[in-house]
Design an enzyme around this catalytic site. Structure first.
Site, PDB file in Angstrom:
ATOM      1  N   LYS A  26       0.843  -1.196   0.000  1.00 24.59           N
ATOM      2  CA  LYS A  26       0.000   0.000   0.000  1.00 24.59           C
ATOM      3  C   LYS A  26       0.880   1.249   0.000  1.00 24.59           C
ATOM      4  O   LYS A  26       2.010   1.215   0.495  1.00 24.59           O
ATOM      5  CB  LYS A  26      -0.892   0.012   1.239  1.00 24.59           C
ATOM      6  CG  LYS A  26      -1.959  -1.070   1.229  1.00 24.59           C
ATOM      7  CD  LYS A  26      -2.716  -1.068   2.542  1.00 24.59           C
ATOM      8  CE  LYS A  26      -3.923  -1.959   2.493  1.00 24.59           C
ATOM      9  NZ  LYS A  26      -3.629  -3.374   2.350  1.00 24.59           N
ATOM     10  N   HIS A  55      -3.792   1.740   4.785  1.00 25.39           N
ATOM     11  CA  HIS A  55      -3.177   2.979   4.303  1.00 25.39           C
ATOM     12  C   HIS A  55      -2.968   3.951   5.461  1.00 25.39           C
ATOM     13  O   HIS A  55      -1.952   4.652   5.522  1.00 25.39           O
ATOM     14  CB  HIS A  55      -4.053   3.627   3.212  1.00 25.39           C
ATOM     15  CG  HIS A  55      -4.089   2.839   1.944  1.00 25.39           C
ATOM     16  ND1 HIS A  55      -5.023   1.847   1.719  1.00 25.39           N
ATOM     17  CD2 HIS A  55      -3.315   2.886   0.839  1.00 25.39           C
ATOM     18  CE1 HIS A  55      -4.812   1.326   0.521  1.00 25.39           C
ATOM     19  NE2 HIS A  55      -3.783   1.940  -0.038  1.00 25.39           N
ATOM     20  N   SER A  97      -7.368   3.654  -1.993  1.00 23.39           N
ATOM     21  CA  SER A  97      -7.500   3.432  -0.552  1.00 23.39           C
ATOM     22  C   SER A  97      -8.975   3.537  -0.184  1.00 23.39           C
ATOM     23  O   SER A  97      -9.642   4.490  -0.570  1.00 23.39           O
ATOM     24  CB  SER A  97      -6.699   4.502   0.198  1.00 23.39           C
ATOM     25  OG  SER A  97      -7.136   4.606   1.535  1.00 23.39           O
ATOM     26  N   MET A  98      -9.464   2.577   0.593  1.00 20.88           N
ATOM     27  CA  MET A  98     -10.863   2.631   1.064  1.00 20.88           C
ATOM     28  C   MET A  98     -11.072   3.865   1.938  1.00 20.88           C
ATOM     29  O   MET A  98     -12.090   4.519   1.873  1.00 20.88           O
ATOM     30  CB  MET A  98     -11.213   1.376   1.872  1.00 20.88           C
ATOM     31  CG  MET A  98     -11.225   0.109   1.056  1.00 20.88           C
ATOM     32  SD  MET A  98     -12.612  -0.009  -0.073  1.00 20.88           S
ATOM     33  CE  MET A  98     -13.908  -0.463   1.049  1.00 20.88           C
ATOM     34  N   GLY A  99     -10.096   4.196   2.768  1.00 20.83           N
ATOM     35  CA  GLY A  99     -10.237   5.303   3.711  1.00 20.83           C
ATOM     36  C   GLY A  99      -9.947   6.673   3.130  1.00 20.83           C
ATOM     37  O   GLY A  99     -10.588   7.655   3.503  1.00 20.83           O
TER      38      GLY A  99
END
Length: 128
Positions: A26, A55, A97-99
């Site tokens: 990542k 992340h 990144s999901m966040g």
């Protein structure tokens, strides 16, 4: 007389790209700002490491280090993944990144090309 701020001096010494020597991992793209009055300087930096489960793990560690003296402020402007093949001298940037959302991989790629001038550095928006 023009004097450089402490923040600008600190930013001048921050590596623009720091990633693991090989593997798939990542990464985050971080914008570093000056906190000093009248100084609107900023830089974007790339950080990617295999030890990070999320992340945010990378962002938290890097921002804590850079912000510790109070001159700099960090903001994560996206993330993704990097495939670094040191033997083939190839780096591929992709995903998101999901966040933090998707980083601007074109910016990331330019930072990596500067750091690894003899590499083939590519990117696309496919994958997770």
């Amino acid at each position: 007389m023009c004097t450089q701020t402490k923040a600008a001096a600190l930013m001048a010494n921050i590596p623009r790209a720091d990633i693991d020597p090989s593997g798939v991992f990542k990464y985050v793209l971080i914008r570093v700002h000056s906190r000093e009055e009248g100084d609107d300087s900023e830089i974007d930096i790339v950080r990617g490491y295999g030890w990070a489960e999320y992340h945010a793990d990378i962002y938290d560690k890097v921002s804590e280090e850079l912000e510790k003296d109070g001159h700099l402020d960090c903001e994560c402007i996206g993330g993704g993944r990097i495939k670094h093949d040191a033997q083939a001298k190839k780096i591929h940037v992709y995903g998101y990144s999901m966040g933090f959302g998707r980083a601007n991989h074109a910016v990331t790629t330019e930072k990596l090309k500067d750091r690894y001038p003899d590499y083939e550095v590519t990117w696309d928006n496919e994958g997770y």
